[in-house]
Design a protein around this motif. Sequence first.
Motif, PDB file in Angstrom:
ATOM      1  N   LEU A 154       0.625  -1.494   0.124  1.00  0.00           N
ATOM      2  CA  LEU A 154      -0.264  -0.262   0.270  1.00  0.00           C
ATOM      3  C   LEU A 154       0.904   1.137  -0.021  1.00  0.00           C
ATOM      4  CD1 LEU A 154      -3.129   1.327   0.544  1.00  0.00           C
ATOM      5  CD2 LEU A 154      -2.791   1.173   2.914  1.00  0.00           C
ATOM      6  N   THR A 155       1.637   1.419   1.091  1.00  0.00           N
ATOM      7  CA  THR A 155       2.412   2.478   1.008  1.00  0.00           C
ATOM      8  C   THR A 155       3.882   2.453   2.017  1.00  0.00           C
ATOM      9  OG1 THR A 155       2.797   5.092   1.440  1.00  0.00           O
ATOM     10  CG2 THR A 155       1.418   3.400   3.113  1.00  0.00           C
ATOM     11  N   SER A 156       4.435   3.518   2.022  1.00  0.00           N
ATOM     12  CA  SER A 156       5.420   3.192   2.892  1.00  0.00           C
ATOM     13  C   SER A 156       5.403   4.546   3.744  1.00  0.00           C
ATOM     14  CB  SER A 156       6.622   3.732   2.605  1.00  0.00           C
ATOM     15  OG  SER A 156       6.991   2.541   1.490  1.00  0.00           O
ATOM     16  N   CYS A 157       5.732   4.412   5.420  1.00  0.00           N
ATOM     17  CA  CYS A 157       5.523   5.019   6.817  1.00  0.00           C
ATOM     18  C   CYS A 157       7.464   5.761   6.860  1.00  0.00           C
ATOM     19  CB  CYS A 157       5.152   4.825   7.323  1.00  0.00           C
ATOM     20  SG  CYS A 157       2.928   4.632   7.348  1.00  0.00           S
ATOM     21  N   ALA A 158       7.803   6.866   7.014  1.00  0.00           N
ATOM     22  CA  ALA A 158       9.524   6.960   7.442  1.00  0.00           C
ATOM     23  C   ALA A 158       9.147   7.448   8.756  1.00  0.00           C
ATOM     24  CB  ALA A 158       9.968   8.172   6.402  1.00  0.00           C
ATOM     25  N   ARG A 159      10.326   7.343   9.088  1.00  0.00           N
ATOM     26  CA  ARG A 159      10.340   7.686  10.963  1.00  0.00           C
ATOM     27  C   ARG A 159      11.906   8.466  11.003  1.00  0.00           C
ATOM     28  NH1 ARG A 159       7.904   4.060  15.419  1.00  0.00           N
ATOM     29  NH2 ARG A 159       6.252   4.346  13.917  1.00  0.00           N
ATOM     30  N   VAL A 160      11.711   9.086  11.753  1.00  0.00           N
ATOM     31  CA  VAL A 160      13.252   9.680  12.698  1.00  0.00           C
ATOM     32  C   VAL A 160      13.181   8.546  13.704  1.00  0.00           C
ATOM     33  CG1 VAL A 160      14.654  10.775  13.726  1.00  0.00           C
ATOM     34  CG2 VAL A 160      13.154  11.295  10.755  1.00  0.00           C
ATOM     35  N   ASP A 161      14.250   8.070  13.706  1.00  0.00           N
ATOM     36  CA  ASP A 161      14.369   7.338  15.560  1.00  0.00           C
ATOM     37  C   ASP A 161      15.844   7.766  16.188  1.00  0.00           C
ATOM     38  OD1 ASP A 161      14.907   5.557  17.966  1.00  0.00           O
ATOM     39  OD2 ASP A 161      14.269   4.350  17.278  1.00  0.00           O
ATOM     40  N   SER A 162      15.364   8.891  17.112  1.00  0.00           N
ATOM     41  CA  SER A 162      16.892   9.499  18.131  1.00  0.00           C
ATOM     42  C   SER A 162      17.617   7.817  18.498  1.00  0.00           C
ATOM     43  CB  SER A 162      16.465  10.442  18.923  1.00  0.00           C
ATOM     44  OG  SER A 162      16.250   9.466  19.875  1.00  0.00           O
ATOM     45  N   ASP A 163      16.972   6.712  18.648  1.00  0.00           N
ATOM     46  CA  ASP A 163      18.547   5.633  18.919  1.00  0.00           C
ATOM     47  C   ASP A 163      19.196   5.663  18.497  1.00  0.00           C
ATOM     48  OD1 ASP A 163      17.742   5.867  21.632  1.00  0.00           O
ATOM     49  OD2 ASP A 163      15.800   4.704  21.358  1.00  0.00           O
ATOM     50  N   ASP A 164      18.972   5.901  17.005  1.00  0.00           N
ATOM     51  CA  ASP A 164      19.877   5.599  15.911  1.00  0.00           C
ATOM     52  C   ASP A 164      21.369   6.606  15.524  1.00  0.00           C
ATOM     53  OD1 ASP A 164      18.126   3.528  14.844  1.00  0.00           O
ATOM     54  OD2 ASP A 164      16.956   5.085  13.124  1.00  0.00           O
ATOM     55  N   LEU A 307      14.157  15.785  20.108  1.00  0.00           N
ATOM     56  CA  LEU A 307      13.773  13.930  20.460  1.00  0.00           C
ATOM     57  C   LEU A 307      14.899  13.760  20.809  1.00  0.00           C
ATOM     58  CD1 LEU A 307      12.925  12.835  16.690  1.00  0.00           C
ATOM     59  CD2 LEU A 307      11.265  13.411  18.858  1.00  0.00           C
ATOM     60  N   PHE A 308      16.215  14.240  20.670  1.00  0.00           N
ATOM     61  CA  PHE A 308      17.453  14.344  21.616  1.00  0.00           C
ATOM     62  C   PHE A 308      17.705  14.504  22.915  1.00  0.00           C
ATOM     63  CE2 PHE A 308      18.107  13.409  16.917  1.00  0.00           C
ATOM     64  CZ  PHE A 308      19.273  12.720  17.461  1.00  0.00           C
ATOM     65  N   GLN A 309      16.748  15.801  22.729  1.00  0.00           N
ATOM     66  CA  GLN A 309      16.519  16.732  24.337  1.00  0.00           C
ATOM     67  C   GLN A 309      15.182  15.535  25.459  1.00  0.00           C
ATOM     68  OE1 GLN A 309      16.244  20.426  23.295  1.00  0.00           O
ATOM     69  NE2 GLN A 309      18.009  20.550  22.740  1.00  0.00           N
ATOM     70  N   SER A 310      14.140  15.397  25.112  1.00  0.00           N
ATOM     71  CA  SER A 310      13.706  14.600  25.372  1.00  0.00           C
ATOM     72  C   SER A 310      13.741  12.942  25.774  1.00  0.00           C
ATOM     73  CB  SER A 310      11.798  14.800  24.614  1.00  0.00           C
ATOM     74  OG  SER A 310      10.747  14.055  25.501  1.00  0.00           O
ATOM     75  N   SER A 311      12.347  13.228  27.332  1.00  0.00           N
ATOM     76  CA  SER A 311      12.468  12.134  27.919  1.00  0.00           C
ATOM     77  C   SER A 311      11.333  10.867  27.753  1.00  0.00           C
ATOM     78  CB  SER A 311      12.815  12.197  29.204  1.00  0.00           C
ATOM     79  OG  SER A 311      11.593  12.596  29.752  1.00  0.00           O
ATOM     80  N   CYS A 312      10.476  11.374  27.002  1.00  0.00           N
ATOM     81  CA  CYS A 312       9.259  10.842  26.071  1.00  0.00           C
ATOM     82  C   CYS A 312       8.639  10.779  25.109  1.00  0.00           C
ATOM     83  CB  CYS A 312       8.405  11.192  26.997  1.00  0.00           C
ATOM     84  SG  CYS A 312       8.133  13.529  26.451  1.00  0.00           S
ATOM     85  N   THR A 313      10.121  11.383  24.204  1.00  0.00           N
ATOM     86  CA  THR A 313       9.827  11.082  22.721  1.00  0.00           C
ATOM     87  C   THR A 313      11.216  11.058  22.336  1.00  0.00           C
ATOM     88  OG1 THR A 313      10.101  13.618  22.441  1.00  0.00           O
ATOM     89  CG2 THR A 313       7.795  12.830  22.943  1.00  0.00           C
ATOM     90  N   LYS A 314      11.176   9.530  21.536  1.00  0.00           N
ATOM     91  CA  LYS A 314      12.117   9.063  20.905  1.00  0.00           C
ATOM     92  C   LYS A 314      12.360   9.612  19.533  1.00  0.00           C
ATOM     93  CE  LYS A 314      14.761   8.823  24.584  1.00  0.00           C
ATOM     94  NZ  LYS A 314      16.072   9.420  24.506  1.00  0.00           N
ATOM     95  N   GLN A 315      10.979   9.128  19.090  1.00  0.00           N
ATOM     96  CA  GLN A 315      10.879   9.141  17.192  1.00  0.00           C
ATOM     97  C   GLN A 315       9.577   9.725  16.732  1.00  0.00           C
ATOM     98  OE1 GLN A 315      10.134   4.870  16.050  1.00  0.00           O
ATOM     99  NE2 GLN A 315      11.353   3.805  17.815  1.00  0.00           N
ATOM    100  N   LEU A 316      10.068  10.062  16.487  1.00  0.00           N
ATOM    101  CA  LEU A 316       8.948  10.963  14.482  1.00  0.00           C
ATOM    102  C   LEU A 316       8.677  10.506  13.477  1.00  0.00           C
ATOM    103  CD1 LEU A 316       7.469  13.799  14.223  1.00  0.00           C
ATOM    104  CD2 LEU A 316       9.636  13.907  12.840  1.00  0.00           C
ATOM    105  N   ASP A 317       7.418  10.422  13.820  1.00  0.00           N
ATOM    106  CA  ASP A 317       6.974   8.762  12.395  1.00  0.00           C
ATOM    107  C   ASP A 317       6.240  10.369  11.241  1.00  0.00           C
ATOM    108  OD1 ASP A 317       4.642   7.482  10.658  1.00  0.00           O
ATOM    109  OD2 ASP A 317       5.845   5.583  12.032  1.00  0.00           O
ATOM    110  N   PHE A 318       6.831   9.878   9.922  1.00  0.00           N
ATOM    111  CA  PHE A 318       6.371  10.866   9.391  1.00  0.00           C
ATOM    112  C   PHE A 318       4.543  10.671   8.844  1.00  0.00           C
ATOM    113  CE2 PHE A 318      11.280  11.683   9.109  1.00  0.00           C
ATOM    114  CZ  PHE A 318      10.538  13.400   9.175  1.00  0.00           C
TER     115      PHE A 318
END
Length: 372
Positions: A154-164, A307-318
Amino acid sequence: MDTKIITDEEGFLQIREDWERLTDLDPDATYYSTFEFNYSWWQVFGKDRNKQLFILCHYRDNEMVAIAPLMIRVIDKKIVKCRVLSFLGKGDYFNFIIDSSTFKSASIIRELMNTIEKQAVQWDKIELTHLRMETQLLKYLMRHDRYSKHTEYLTSCARVDSDDYESFADFEKEMLNTKLRRKKVKLKDETGYRFRIVTGSESDDMYDKISRIHLQEKKYLNEVKGRRERASLFEDSYNEHFLKRMFKGNDKILFFYLETDDGDIIIYKCCYLYRNVLYGWNTGYSPKYSHYHGISDVLLMEMIESLFQSSCTKQLDFGAGTYSWKFRWTNRFSVSYSFTMWNESSQQSRLLRLLTQSRDILRAVKGLKNAL
Protein backbone atom coordinates in the motif's frame (compact mmCIF):
# COMPACT_ATOMS: atom_id res chain seq x y z
CA MET A 1 -13.01 -20.13 23.40
CA ASP A 2 -15.63 -17.62 22.24
CA THR A 3 -15.95 -14.56 20.01
CA LYS A 4 -18.60 -11.89 20.53
CA ILE A 5 -19.57 -9.10 18.15
CA ILE A 6 -20.40 -5.63 19.46
CA THR A 7 -22.72 -3.60 17.25
CA ASP A 8 -23.88 -0.78 19.56
CA GLU A 9 -22.20 2.15 21.31
CA GLU A 10 -23.25 0.97 24.76
CA GLY A 11 -21.39 -2.31 24.25
CA PHE A 12 -18.44 -0.34 22.85
CA LEU A 13 -18.20 1.71 26.04
CA GLN A 14 -18.51 -1.35 28.26
CA ILE A 15 -15.30 -2.93 26.92
CA ARG A 16 -13.17 0.15 27.63
CA GLU A 17 -11.26 -1.45 30.51
CA ASP A 18 -10.43 -4.58 28.52
CA TRP A 19 -9.55 -2.51 25.45
CA GLU A 20 -7.08 -0.39 27.40
CA ARG A 21 -5.59 -3.47 29.08
CA LEU A 22 -5.05 -5.21 25.74
CA THR A 23 -3.56 -2.11 24.15
CA ASP A 24 -1.01 -1.92 26.97
CA LEU A 25 -0.11 -5.59 26.41
CA ASP A 26 0.14 -5.50 22.61
CA PRO A 27 3.62 -4.44 21.38
CA ASP A 28 2.17 -3.66 17.93
CA ALA A 29 -0.34 -1.12 19.26
CA THR A 30 -0.16 2.50 18.06
CA TYR A 31 -2.14 5.58 19.01
CA TYR A 32 -4.68 4.58 16.36
CA SER A 33 -5.27 1.40 18.39
CA THR A 34 -6.28 3.19 21.58
CA PHE A 35 -9.77 3.24 22.99
CA GLU A 36 -9.82 7.04 23.29
CA PHE A 37 -9.04 7.49 19.61
CA ASN A 38 -11.53 4.91 18.34
CA TYR A 39 -14.37 5.78 20.70
CA SER A 40 -13.99 9.52 20.07
CA TRP A 41 -14.00 8.88 16.33
CA TRP A 42 -17.10 6.69 16.52
CA GLN A 43 -19.04 9.15 18.66
CA VAL A 44 -18.76 11.63 15.81
CA PHE A 45 -18.63 9.62 12.57
CA GLY A 46 -20.77 6.78 13.89
CA LYS A 47 -23.80 9.04 13.57
CA ASP A 48 -23.70 8.27 9.85
CA ARG A 49 -26.46 5.70 9.27
CA ASN A 50 -24.27 4.05 6.62
CA LYS A 51 -21.83 2.92 9.30
CA GLN A 52 -22.41 0.00 11.66
CA LEU A 53 -20.14 -1.17 14.48
CA PHE A 54 -18.69 -4.65 14.05
CA ILE A 55 -16.18 -5.02 16.90
CA LEU A 56 -14.99 -8.58 17.48
CA CYS A 57 -14.00 -9.55 21.03
CA HIS A 58 -12.26 -12.89 21.41
CA TYR A 59 -12.19 -14.74 24.76
CA ARG A 60 -10.06 -17.56 26.13
CA ASP A 61 -10.86 -19.03 29.56
CA ASN A 62 -13.52 -16.30 29.98
CA GLU A 63 -10.95 -13.53 29.57
CA MET A 64 -10.82 -11.17 26.60
CA VAL A 65 -7.55 -11.70 24.72
CA ALA A 66 -8.18 -9.85 21.45
CA ILE A 67 -10.22 -7.11 19.81
CA ALA A 68 -10.75 -6.55 16.10
CA PRO A 69 -11.92 -2.89 15.94
CA LEU A 70 -14.07 -3.08 12.83
CA MET A 71 -17.16 -1.53 11.27
CA ILE A 72 -19.32 -2.08 8.21
CA ARG A 73 -19.57 0.86 5.80
CA VAL A 74 -22.39 0.92 3.28
CA ILE A 75 -21.31 2.48 -0.01
CA ASP A 76 -24.25 3.37 -2.24
CA LYS A 77 -23.42 2.73 -5.90
CA LYS A 78 -26.99 3.64 -6.97
CA ILE A 79 -27.44 0.40 -8.89
CA VAL A 80 -26.31 -1.65 -5.91
CA LYS A 81 -25.03 -1.04 -2.39
CA CYS A 82 -21.71 -2.41 -1.19
CA ARG A 83 -21.17 -3.36 2.46
CA VAL A 84 -17.48 -2.97 3.24
CA LEU A 85 -15.95 -4.46 6.39
CA SER A 86 -13.10 -2.18 7.46
CA PHE A 87 -11.25 -0.81 10.45
CA LEU A 88 -12.72 1.88 12.65
CA GLY A 89 -11.30 5.36 12.37
CA LYS A 90 -8.91 7.00 9.93
CA GLY A 91 -5.17 6.82 10.38
CA ASP A 92 -1.79 5.53 9.24
CA TYR A 93 -1.68 2.24 11.17
CA PHE A 94 -4.44 -0.30 11.86
CA ASN A 95 -4.36 -3.68 13.50
CA PHE A 96 -6.12 -6.24 15.65
CA ILE A 97 -5.31 -5.73 19.36
CA ILE A 98 -3.96 -8.95 20.84
CA ASP A 99 -2.58 -10.31 24.10
CA SER A 100 -0.22 -13.05 22.95
CA SER A 101 1.40 -13.63 26.35
CA THR A 102 -0.49 -16.91 26.89
CA PHE A 103 -1.88 -17.90 23.49
CA LYS A 104 -0.23 -17.67 20.07
CA SER A 105 -1.17 -14.66 17.97
CA ALA A 106 -1.73 -16.82 14.89
CA SER A 107 -4.25 -18.97 16.75
CA ILE A 108 -6.17 -15.91 17.93
CA ILE A 109 -6.13 -14.25 14.51
CA ARG A 110 -7.35 -17.47 12.91
CA GLU A 111 -10.39 -17.48 15.20
CA LEU A 112 -11.13 -13.82 14.46
CA MET A 113 -10.90 -14.40 10.69
CA ASN A 114 -13.07 -17.49 10.99
CA THR A 115 -15.73 -15.41 12.76
CA ILE A 116 -15.57 -12.80 10.02
CA GLU A 117 -16.06 -15.47 7.36
CA LYS A 118 -18.97 -17.04 9.27
CA GLN A 119 -20.62 -13.60 9.20
CA ALA A 120 -20.20 -13.28 5.43
CA VAL A 121 -23.92 -12.66 5.00
CA GLN A 122 -23.32 -9.20 6.51
CA TRP A 123 -20.56 -7.97 4.19
CA ASP A 124 -19.73 -7.89 0.48
CA LYS A 125 -16.10 -6.93 0.74
CA ILE A 126 -13.30 -6.90 3.34
CA GLU A 127 -10.97 -3.92 3.11
CA LEU A 128 -8.32 -3.80 5.82
CA THR A 129 -5.72 -1.13 5.09
CA HIS A 130 -2.49 0.28 6.58
CA LEU A 131 -1.23 -3.04 7.93
CA ARG A 132 2.35 -2.51 9.02
CA MET A 133 4.79 -5.18 7.92
CA GLU A 134 6.01 -5.93 11.48
CA THR A 135 2.56 -6.87 12.80
CA GLN A 136 1.34 -10.38 13.54
CA LEU A 137 -1.87 -9.74 11.57
CA LEU A 138 -0.02 -8.99 8.34
CA LYS A 139 2.30 -11.97 8.85
CA TYR A 140 -0.73 -14.23 9.28
CA LEU A 141 -2.42 -12.93 6.12
CA MET A 142 0.76 -13.21 4.06
CA ARG A 143 1.33 -16.82 5.14
CA HIS A 144 -2.25 -17.94 4.59
CA ASP A 145 -2.84 -19.89 1.34
CA ARG A 146 -6.13 -18.12 0.67
CA TYR A 147 -5.52 -14.65 2.08
CA SER A 148 -2.02 -13.95 0.76
CA LYS A 149 -3.17 -13.33 -2.82
CA HIS A 150 -5.49 -10.58 -1.55
CA THR A 151 -2.68 -8.80 0.32
CA GLU A 152 -0.80 -6.06 -1.53
CA TYR A 153 1.70 -3.28 -0.92
CA LEU A 154 0.00 0.00 0.00
CA THR A 155 2.51 2.63 1.12
CA SER A 156 5.57 3.40 3.24
CA CYS A 157 6.01 5.34 6.48
CA ALA A 158 9.33 7.07 7.17
CA ARG A 159 10.46 7.52 10.77
CA VAL A 160 13.34 9.27 12.57
CA ASP A 161 14.63 7.37 15.62
CA SER A 162 16.97 9.25 17.96
CA ASP A 163 18.37 5.91 19.20
CA ASP A 164 19.97 5.45 15.77
CA TYR A 165 22.46 8.21 16.67
CA GLU A 166 24.73 8.99 19.59
CA SER A 167 23.60 12.63 19.62
CA PHE A 168 21.87 15.30 17.58
CA ALA A 169 25.31 16.34 16.36
CA ASP A 170 25.73 12.87 14.84
CA PHE A 171 22.30 13.18 13.18
CA GLU A 172 23.26 16.59 11.80
CA LYS A 173 26.50 15.24 10.42
CA GLU A 174 24.79 12.40 8.56
CA MET A 175 21.44 13.85 7.48
CA LEU A 176 21.76 17.65 7.26
CA ASN A 177 23.62 19.76 4.73
CA THR A 178 24.83 23.35 4.57
CA LYS A 179 21.75 24.48 2.64
CA LEU A 180 19.40 23.28 5.39
CA ARG A 181 21.45 24.97 8.09
CA ARG A 182 21.40 28.24 6.15
CA LYS A 183 17.60 28.13 5.98
CA LYS A 184 17.45 27.93 9.74
CA VAL A 185 19.91 30.78 10.27
CA LYS A 186 18.11 33.01 7.76
CA LEU A 187 14.66 32.46 9.28
CA LYS A 188 16.04 33.02 12.78
CA ASP A 189 17.79 36.23 11.81
CA GLU A 190 14.81 37.70 9.95
CA THR A 191 11.93 36.62 12.20
CA GLY A 192 13.55 35.91 15.54
CA TYR A 193 11.31 32.85 15.77
CA ARG A 194 10.84 30.75 18.89
CA PHE A 195 10.31 27.00 18.79
CA ARG A 196 7.47 25.90 21.04
CA ILE A 197 5.82 22.65 22.14
CA VAL A 198 2.32 22.67 23.64
CA THR A 199 0.01 19.78 24.58
CA GLY A 200 -3.76 19.68 24.26
CA SER A 201 -4.03 19.82 28.06
CA GLU A 202 -1.95 23.00 28.19
CA SER A 203 -3.90 25.06 25.66
CA ASP A 204 -7.62 25.42 24.98
CA ASP A 205 -7.30 27.55 21.85
CA MET A 206 -4.83 25.59 19.72
CA TYR A 207 -7.58 24.10 17.56
CA ASP A 208 -8.82 27.57 16.63
CA LYS A 209 -5.28 28.75 15.89
CA ILE A 210 -4.21 25.89 13.66
CA SER A 211 -7.56 25.56 11.86
CA ARG A 212 -7.39 29.25 10.97
CA ILE A 213 -3.85 28.86 9.63
CA HIS A 214 -4.69 25.73 7.63
CA LEU A 215 -7.71 27.40 6.04
CA GLN A 216 -5.61 30.45 5.18
CA GLU A 217 -2.99 28.19 3.60
CA LYS A 218 -5.66 26.42 1.55
CA LYS A 219 -7.06 29.74 0.31
CA TYR A 220 -3.57 30.96 -0.58
CA LEU A 221 -2.75 27.78 -2.54
CA ASN A 222 -6.11 27.90 -4.35
CA GLU A 223 -6.12 31.58 -5.28
CA VAL A 224 -2.44 32.50 -5.60
CA LYS A 225 -0.76 29.23 -6.58
CA GLY A 226 -3.66 27.89 -8.64
CA ARG A 227 -3.77 24.61 -6.76
CA ARG A 228 -7.52 24.11 -6.93
CA GLU A 229 -7.30 20.53 -5.69
CA ARG A 230 -6.02 21.63 -2.27
CA ALA A 231 -8.60 21.22 0.50
CA SER A 232 -8.55 21.51 4.28
CA LEU A 233 -9.70 18.90 6.78
CA PHE A 234 -10.90 21.79 8.96
CA GLU A 235 -13.65 22.57 6.45
CA ASP A 236 -15.55 19.42 7.39
CA SER A 237 -17.96 19.78 10.33
CA TYR A 238 -17.50 16.12 11.34
CA ASN A 239 -13.73 16.52 11.44
CA GLU A 240 -14.13 19.71 13.44
CA HIS A 241 -16.29 17.98 16.04
CA PHE A 242 -13.94 14.99 16.25
CA LEU A 243 -10.74 17.05 16.52
CA LYS A 244 -12.16 19.36 19.17
CA ARG A 245 -13.11 16.32 21.22
CA MET A 246 -9.63 14.86 20.77
CA PHE A 247 -7.74 18.05 21.57
CA LYS A 248 -9.59 19.04 24.72
CA GLY A 249 -7.46 18.30 27.78
CA ASN A 250 -5.47 15.64 25.90
CA ASP A 251 -1.79 15.52 26.84
CA LYS A 252 -1.19 13.00 24.04
CA ILE A 253 -1.84 15.70 21.43
CA LEU A 254 1.31 17.75 20.84
CA PHE A 255 1.64 20.94 18.81
CA PHE A 256 5.09 21.91 17.54
CA TYR A 257 5.37 25.36 16.04
CA LEU A 258 7.53 28.35 15.25
CA GLU A 259 6.25 31.72 16.38
CA THR A 260 7.42 35.33 16.19
CA ASP A 261 8.01 37.57 19.20
CA ASP A 262 4.45 38.86 19.02
CA GLY A 263 2.98 35.32 19.08
CA ASP A 264 2.32 35.00 15.36
CA ILE A 265 2.51 31.32 14.32
CA ILE A 266 4.72 30.81 11.26
CA ILE A 267 4.23 27.06 10.83
CA TYR A 268 2.94 24.19 12.97
CA LYS A 269 2.87 20.42 13.06
CA CYS A 270 0.42 18.37 15.15
CA CYS A 271 1.28 14.90 16.42
CA TYR A 272 -0.19 12.11 18.50
CA LEU A 273 2.17 10.85 21.21
CA TYR A 274 2.12 7.16 22.11
CA ARG A 275 4.91 5.00 23.57
CA ASN A 276 7.63 7.56 22.85
CA VAL A 277 6.53 7.88 19.21
CA LEU A 278 5.22 11.10 17.69
CA TYR A 279 2.71 10.27 14.95
CA GLY A 280 2.59 13.27 12.66
CA TRP A 281 -0.81 13.87 11.08
CA ASN A 282 -1.28 17.54 10.14
CA THR A 283 0.81 20.57 9.33
CA GLY A 284 0.17 24.07 8.04
CA TYR A 285 1.88 27.42 7.55
CA SER A 286 0.83 31.05 7.50
CA PRO A 287 0.79 32.53 3.97
CA LYS A 288 2.42 35.64 5.48
CA TYR A 289 5.67 33.67 5.58
CA SER A 290 5.36 31.83 2.27
CA HIS A 291 8.23 33.84 0.79
CA TYR A 292 10.61 32.05 3.14
CA HIS A 293 11.80 28.93 1.38
CA GLY A 294 12.08 25.88 3.62
CA ILE A 295 10.19 26.86 6.79
CA SER A 296 8.96 23.26 7.04
CA ASP A 297 12.60 22.12 7.04
CA VAL A 298 13.37 24.50 9.89
CA LEU A 299 10.47 23.20 11.96
CA LEU A 300 11.55 19.60 11.36
CA MET A 301 15.11 20.39 12.41
CA GLU A 302 13.83 21.86 15.66
CA MET A 303 11.48 18.90 16.23
CA ILE A 304 14.18 16.31 15.62
CA GLU A 305 16.59 18.10 17.91
CA SER A 306 13.91 18.02 20.61
CA LEU A 307 13.81 14.21 20.31
CA PHE A 308 17.37 14.05 21.58
CA GLN A 309 16.53 16.30 24.53
CA SER A 310 13.29 14.61 25.58
CA SER A 311 12.78 11.69 27.92
CA CYS A 312 9.27 10.89 26.62
CA THR A 313 9.72 11.15 22.84
CA LYS A 314 12.28 9.17 20.86
CA GLN A 315 10.80 8.80 17.39
CA LEU A 316 9.06 11.00 14.83
CA ASP A 317 6.81 9.14 12.41
CA PHE A 318 6.10 11.08 9.22
CA GLY A 319 2.97 9.05 8.49
CA ALA A 320 1.81 7.25 5.37
CA GLY A 321 3.02 8.39 1.98
CA THR A 322 6.08 7.66 -0.15
CA TYR A 323 7.28 11.22 -0.65
CA SER A 324 10.95 11.95 -1.33
CA TRP A 325 11.14 14.79 1.20
CA LYS A 326 10.44 12.34 4.05
CA PHE A 327 13.32 10.07 3.11
CA ARG A 328 15.74 12.99 3.03
CA TRP A 329 15.44 13.03 6.83
CA THR A 330 15.89 9.36 7.63
CA ASN A 331 17.05 5.97 6.44
CA ARG A 332 14.41 4.21 8.52
CA PHE A 333 10.96 3.33 7.20
CA SER A 334 8.33 0.61 7.41
CA VAL A 335 6.09 -0.76 4.67
CA SER A 336 2.30 -1.04 4.95
CA TYR A 337 -0.03 -3.37 3.11
CA SER A 338 -3.74 -3.68 2.42
CA PHE A 339 -5.97 -6.73 2.46
CA THR A 340 -8.95 -6.64 0.07
CA MET A 341 -11.19 -9.64 -0.48
CA TRP A 342 -14.63 -9.88 -2.08
CA ASN A 343 -17.36 -12.10 -0.72
CA GLU A 344 -17.69 -14.69 -3.47
CA SER A 345 -21.05 -15.92 -2.18
CA SER A 346 -22.66 -12.46 -2.27
CA GLN A 347 -24.82 -11.61 -5.28
CA GLN A 348 -24.22 -7.90 -4.67
CA SER A 349 -20.49 -8.57 -4.60
CA ARG A 350 -20.60 -10.36 -7.96
CA LEU A 351 -22.59 -7.51 -9.52
CA LEU A 352 -20.20 -4.89 -8.15
CA ARG A 353 -17.19 -6.76 -9.47
CA LEU A 354 -18.84 -7.01 -12.89
CA LEU A 355 -19.58 -3.29 -12.90
CA THR A 356 -16.00 -2.53 -11.82
CA GLN A 357 -14.55 -4.72 -14.56
CA SER A 358 -16.83 -3.10 -17.16
CA ARG A 359 -15.76 0.35 -15.99
CA ASP A 360 -12.08 -0.59 -16.23
CA ILE A 361 -12.57 -1.97 -19.75
CA LEU A 362 -14.31 1.24 -20.86
CA ARG A 363 -11.51 3.34 -19.41
CA ALA A 364 -8.90 1.20 -21.16
CA VAL A 365 -10.73 1.53 -24.50
CA LYS A 366 -11.04 5.28 -24.05
CA GLY A 367 -7.34 5.52 -23.22
CA LEU A 368 -6.46 3.51 -26.32
CA LYS A 369 -8.60 5.77 -28.51
CA ASN A 370 -6.91 8.86 -27.09
CA ALA A 371 -3.49 7.32 -27.69
CA LEU A 372 -4.39 6.65 -31.33
